[in-house]
Write an enzyme that holds these catalytic residues in place. Structure first.
Site, PDB file in Angstrom:
ATOM      1  N   CYS A  52      -4.449  -1.320  -1.916  1.00 42.31           N
ATOM      2  CA  CYS A  52      -4.618   0.113  -2.119  1.00 42.31           C
ATOM      3  C   CYS A  52      -5.584   0.279  -3.294  1.00 42.31           C
ATOM      4  O   CYS A  52      -5.342  -0.277  -4.370  1.00 42.31           O
ATOM      5  CB  CYS A  52      -3.254   0.711  -2.462  1.00 42.31           C
ATOM      6  SG  CYS A  52      -3.321   2.423  -3.013  1.00 42.31           S
ATOM      7  N   ASP A  99       0.865  -1.183   0.000  1.00 45.20           N
ATOM      8  CA  ASP A  99       0.000   0.000   0.000  1.00 45.20           C
ATOM      9  C   ASP A  99       0.900   1.230   0.000  1.00 45.20           C
ATOM     10  O   ASP A  99       2.121   1.123   0.202  1.00 45.20           O
ATOM     11  CB  ASP A  99      -0.886  -0.001   1.260  1.00 45.20           C
ATOM     12  CG  ASP A  99      -1.762   1.254   1.351  1.00 45.20           C
ATOM     13  OD1 ASP A  99      -2.419   1.599   0.355  1.00 45.20           O
ATOM     14  OD2 ASP A  99      -1.775   1.910   2.419  1.00 45.20           O
ATOM     15  N   SER A 100       0.297   2.389  -0.181  1.00 47.89           N
ATOM     16  CA  SER A 100       1.073   3.627  -0.123  1.00 47.89           C
ATOM     17  C   SER A 100       1.565   3.918   1.300  1.00 47.89           C
ATOM     18  O   SER A 100       2.409   4.775   1.493  1.00 47.89           O
ATOM     19  CB  SER A 100       0.204   4.792  -0.591  1.00 47.89           C
ATOM     20  OG  SER A 100      -0.880   4.959   0.292  1.00 47.89           O
ATOM     21  N   HIS A 157      -7.087   3.142   3.720  1.00 46.86           N
ATOM     22  CA  HIS A 157      -6.814   3.914   4.934  1.00 46.86           C
ATOM     23  C   HIS A 157      -8.096   4.190   5.732  1.00 46.86           C
ATOM     24  O   HIS A 157      -8.049   4.371   6.947  1.00 46.86           O
ATOM     25  CB  HIS A 157      -6.190   5.281   4.588  1.00 46.86           C
ATOM     26  CG  HIS A 157      -4.723   5.234   4.278  1.00 46.86           C
ATOM     27  ND1 HIS A 157      -4.235   4.697   3.110  1.00 46.86           N
ATOM     28  CD2 HIS A 157      -3.643   5.656   4.983  1.00 46.86           C
ATOM     29  CE1 HIS A 157      -2.906   4.815   3.114  1.00 46.86           C
ATOM     30  NE2 HIS A 157      -2.533   5.402   4.229  1.00 46.86           N
ATOM     31  N   CYS A 170     -10.979   3.233   0.084  1.00 41.91           N
ATOM     32  CA  CYS A 170      -9.564   3.562   0.275  1.00 41.91           C
ATOM     33  C   CYS A 170      -9.183   2.777   1.514  1.00 41.91           C
ATOM     34  O   CYS A 170      -9.897   2.838   2.531  1.00 41.91           O
ATOM     35  CB  CYS A 170      -9.372   5.053   0.509  1.00 41.91           C
ATOM     36  SG  CYS A 170      -7.703   5.456   1.084  1.00 41.91           S
ATOM     37  N   GLU A 205      -2.683   8.385   8.505  1.00 40.73           N
ATOM     38  CA  GLU A 205      -1.224   8.240   8.629  1.00 40.73           C
ATOM     39  C   GLU A 205      -0.707   8.909   9.907  1.00 40.73           C
ATOM     40  O   GLU A 205       0.301   8.515  10.469  1.00 40.73           O
ATOM     41  CB  GLU A 205      -0.512   8.856   7.412  1.00 40.73           C
ATOM     42  CG  GLU A 205      -0.667   8.060   6.112  1.00 40.73           C
ATOM     43  CD  GLU A 205       0.248   6.822   6.035  1.00 40.73           C
ATOM     44  OE1 GLU A 205       1.343   6.849   6.587  1.00 40.73           O
ATOM     45  OE2 GLU A 205      -0.189   5.823   5.429  1.00 40.73           O
TER      46      GLU A 205
HETATM   47  N1  DGL Z   1      -4.725   3.457   0.789  1.00 40.71           N
HETATM   48  C1  DGL Z   1      -4.783   3.886  -0.537  1.00 40.71           C
HETATM   49  C2  DGL Z   1      -6.082   3.601  -1.224  1.00 40.71           C
HETATM   50  O1  DGL Z   1      -6.698   2.612  -0.884  1.00 40.71           O
HETATM   51  C3  DGL Z   1      -4.146   5.166  -0.959  1.00 40.71           C
HETATM   52  C4  DGL Z   1      -4.240   6.351  -0.118  1.00 40.71           C
HETATM   53  C5  DGL Z   1      -3.285   7.382  -0.652  1.00 40.71           C
HETATM   54  O2  DGL Z   1      -2.088   7.112  -0.610  1.00 40.71           O
HETATM   55  O3  DGL Z   1      -3.751   8.418  -1.142  1.00 40.71           O
HETATM   56  O4  DGL Z   1      -6.505   4.289  -2.121  1.00 40.71           O
END
Ligand code: DGL
Length: 280
Positions: free
Chosen positions: A74, A11-12, A192, A190, A158
């Site tokens: 992600c 993931d990011s 996150h 997302c 984050e």
């Molecule tokens: N967690 C990621 C997603 O599902 C990316 C969030 C990001 O880095 O902008 O889209």
């Protein structure tokens, strides 16, 4: 046949941990290698070509760990880079968009589905299309889809600000139009966002089902392991759980620890995937 090699997950940043945890729940005997690209987060505001390049670099790293499967934990990377990764990978690649879309169609009763995601994911329209396709497969008529980008949720996640006043105010602002639209199902598209699910749930109210795409994705992982006969053999020893981040390991552990608890062994290592040359 069995295959004891690990599953690679990236993931990011820390968002993919919400998928990883569900994978651990679904297939506890599997070893995993997690890569969080924290130094280059967020992906959701970057261009298509950048997200594809980052994703290919992350895949190369996981390949160097001899993984038997790659999970793109992600949505942004799934929306932009899944086809590219699938074409180039020698092992199965799992994305998070289709399982989440399927779950949303299962959950809705009034046909009004909200999707919250990064700007990147919303702009591709990939999620909306996936929900429409799944609805059609299920013979569902009169589906209405409402999308909302919530970029600040990624920074809040984050930062570890999952349940404070700022998170609440941000959620109220972002989710206003979806509440007004009367959605009964909200996809956290997302990875996150499930970290903020308490606040998101409170703002949306009891009647709204929140879809965590990690749960649905973990089921897909389990199915592929079984179908391809690549599940690990049952063993008495504990599976290996490795963590890598492209930023400071201590920072990663500080934010990840409250979420993963004892599941996160200290010893997260640093690795930057930007050293890999890739052609797009
Ligand atoms: N967690 C990621 C997603 O599902 C990316 C969030 C990001 O880095 O902008 O889209």
């Amino acid at each position: 046949m069995t295959d004891n090699r690990p599953i690679g997950v990236f993931d990011s940043g820390i968002g993919g941990l919400t998928v990883l945890r569900e994978i651990w729940n679904a297939v506890p005997e599997e070893s995993t290698v997690y890569f969080g690209d924290n130094s280059r987060t967020p992906y959701g505001t970057k261009s298509r070509s950048t997200v594809i390049r980052y994703s290919l670099q992350n895949m190369k790293f996981l390949e160097s760990k001899d993984v038997k499967m790659i999970v793109i934990a992600c949505n942004t990377a799934s929306a932009y880079a899944y086809e590219e990764l699938k074409t180039r990978s020698k092992v199965p690649v799992v994305e998070v968009v289709t399982p989440g879309a399927d779950e949303a169609c299962r959950a809705t009763k009034n046909g009004r589905i909200g999707i919250i995601a990064t700007k990147g994911t919303v702009s591709t329209g990939v999620y909306k299309k996936a929900v429409e396709d799944k609805a059609e497969e299920r013979g569902m008529k009169n589906i209405e889809i409402f999308q909302q980008a919530c970029p600040l949720f990624v920074s809040l996640a984050e930062e570890g600000w999952w349940d404070n006043e700022i998170a609440k105010l941000t959620a109220e602002e972002y989710l206003k139009s979806l509440k007004e639209a009367g959605v009964d199902t909200l996809v956290m598209a997302c990875t996150h966002y499930p970290l903020l699910s308490k606040v998101i749930g409170e703002v949306m109210g009891d009647g709204v089902t929140l879809v965590n795409t990690g749960v649905a994705t973990a089921k897909v992982v389990r199915d592929i392991l079984n179908k391809e006969s690549i599940a690990s053999e049952e063993s008495s020893s504990k599976p290996l759980r490795e963590f890598y981040t492209s930023d400071e390991p201590e920072l990663f552990e500080q934010v990840a620890m409250p979420f993963l608890g004892e599941g996160l062994p200290s010893g997260t290592k640093h690795f930057s995937t930007d050293r890999y040359e890739v052609t797009i």
